[in-house]
Design a protein around this motif. Structure first.
Motif, PDB file in Angstrom:
ATOM      1  N   PHE A  91       0.849  -1.384   0.129  1.00  0.00           N
ATOM      2  CA  PHE A  91      -0.028  -0.099   0.015  1.00  0.00           C
ATOM      3  C   PHE A  91       0.872   1.415  -0.047  1.00  0.00           C
ATOM      4  O   PHE A  91       1.825   1.267   0.969  1.00  0.00           O
ATOM      5  CB  PHE A  91      -0.862  -0.044   1.204  1.00  0.00           C
ATOM      6  N   SER A  92       0.693   2.078  -0.828  1.00  0.00           N
ATOM      7  CA  SER A  92       1.387   3.282  -0.843  1.00  0.00           C
ATOM      8  C   SER A  92       0.567   4.509  -0.023  1.00  0.00           C
ATOM      9  O   SER A  92      -0.704   4.706  -0.464  1.00  0.00           O
ATOM     10  CB  SER A  92       1.665   3.845  -2.392  1.00  0.00           C
ATOM     11  N   LEU A  93       1.185   4.973   0.828  1.00  0.00           N
ATOM     12  CA  LEU A  93       0.381   6.100   1.684  1.00  0.00           C
ATOM     13  C   LEU A  93       1.098   7.290   1.453  1.00  0.00           C
ATOM     14  O   LEU A  93       2.371   7.567   1.107  1.00  0.00           O
ATOM     15  CB  LEU A  93       0.799   5.625   3.233  1.00  0.00           C
ATOM     16  N   SER A  94       0.317   8.109   1.361  1.00  0.00           N
ATOM     17  CA  SER A  94       0.735   9.717   1.106  1.00  0.00           C
ATOM     18  C   SER A  94      -0.213  10.491   2.112  1.00  0.00           C
ATOM     19  O   SER A  94      -1.021  10.445   2.625  1.00  0.00           O
ATOM     20  CB  SER A  94       0.682   9.980  -0.331  1.00  0.00           C
ATOM     21  N   GLY A  95       0.356  11.890   2.078  1.00  0.00           N
ATOM     22  CA  GLY A  95       0.062  12.981   2.763  1.00  0.00           C
ATOM     23  C   GLY A  95       0.723  14.202   2.722  1.00  0.00           C
ATOM     24  O   GLY A  95       2.007  14.196   2.042  1.00  0.00           O
TER      25      GLY A  95
END
Length: 257
Positions: A91-95
């Motif tokens: 899973f690629s997480l971003s913010g």
């Protein structure tokens, strides 16, 4: 007959535990055939093509009441895609974090009004004429905030509104050889930070704007600490000061880059 049935039951039971990779069952057994004897999985192919195969011949004999036959055949669909015994799902997480600079400068504008009060001059009757009306000593201001900094690369800037320092805007007339209507001052800022793009432990950082300078700046990496501002107006002793109000503005800017 009983032995044949036992074998059939055992074969069926074992087939139920076959793994998915095992070949499907396709068995054909004969017994009691006088022509071909006992055959297991006889070939259904004859190399000459037009002659009956061993299986065809055996089936013909059995259908005419001679001997017996046992068949077992399975049919099932394979996996839709190749089976695997491990799946990794990434899973690629971003913010995002907004850029921000902070400087606590009191709760209202009056906190930023720095008043030196009376700037003392030599007013005694017994003063030498060469010292009369000169400043008695330096004027200083010390300002400190416990919350300052930026969360990204930034510039710390100091700007005076007038390079002359504090200025008397309505001095009237005066002998310019003996009097002046301005008070130069220096500004020094001190905080804990790091140089631009540096990833290191913070150390003491300073930015100085001298009495004869108008502005200065310093690039920084992200920092947060207390911030001290020291303003020093050295005593003017070369000339006397003209009476009146002396004003000036200094702006400290924290600017993200």
């Amino acid at each position: 007959m009983k032995n044949i049935l036992r074998g059939a039951v055992a074969a069926i039971a074992l087939a139920g535990f076959a793994t998915s990779a095992a070949a499907q069952t396709n068995q054909r057994h004969y017994a009691g055939l006088p022509i071909v004897g006992t055959a297991t999985n006889p070939s259904d192919y004859h190399p000459l093509g037009f002659l009956p195969s061993a299986q065809d011949l055996a089936d013909f004999v059995v259908t005419h009441g001679i001997g017996t036959r046992y068949t077992a055949e399975t049919n099932s669909h394979g996996d839709s895609v190749a089976a695997v015994d491990r799946i990794d799902v990434e899973f690629s997480l971003s913010g995002t974090v907004n850029r921000d600079c902070s400087f606590y400068a009191g709760n209202n504008a009056s906190a930023r009004n720095i008043d030196f009060g009376v700037i003392g001059i030599r007013t005694g009757d017994n003063e030498n004429v060469n010292s009369a009306f000169e400043m008695v000593g330096p004027a200083t201001a010390n300002i400190e905030t416990l919350t300052a900094g930026c969360n990204t690369n930034n510039v710390v800037e100091i700007n005076k509104d007038d390079i002359r320092g504090l200025v008397n805007l309505a001095p009237g007339g005066y002998d310019t050889n003996e009097f002046q209507a301005n008070i130069p001052y220096s500004v020094e800022a001190r905080w804990t930070g790091v140089p631009l793009n540096s990833q290191a432990n913070g150390t003491l950082q300073t930015l100085n704007v001298a009495t004869n300078a108008n502005a200065g700046q310093k690039q920084q990496g992200a920092w947060r600490s207390d911030l001290e501002i020291n303003i020093v107006a050295p005593a003017v002793t070369s000339r006397g000061l003209v009476a009146g109000s002396y004003t000036g503005k200094t702006t400290v800017t924290l600017r993200a880059i």
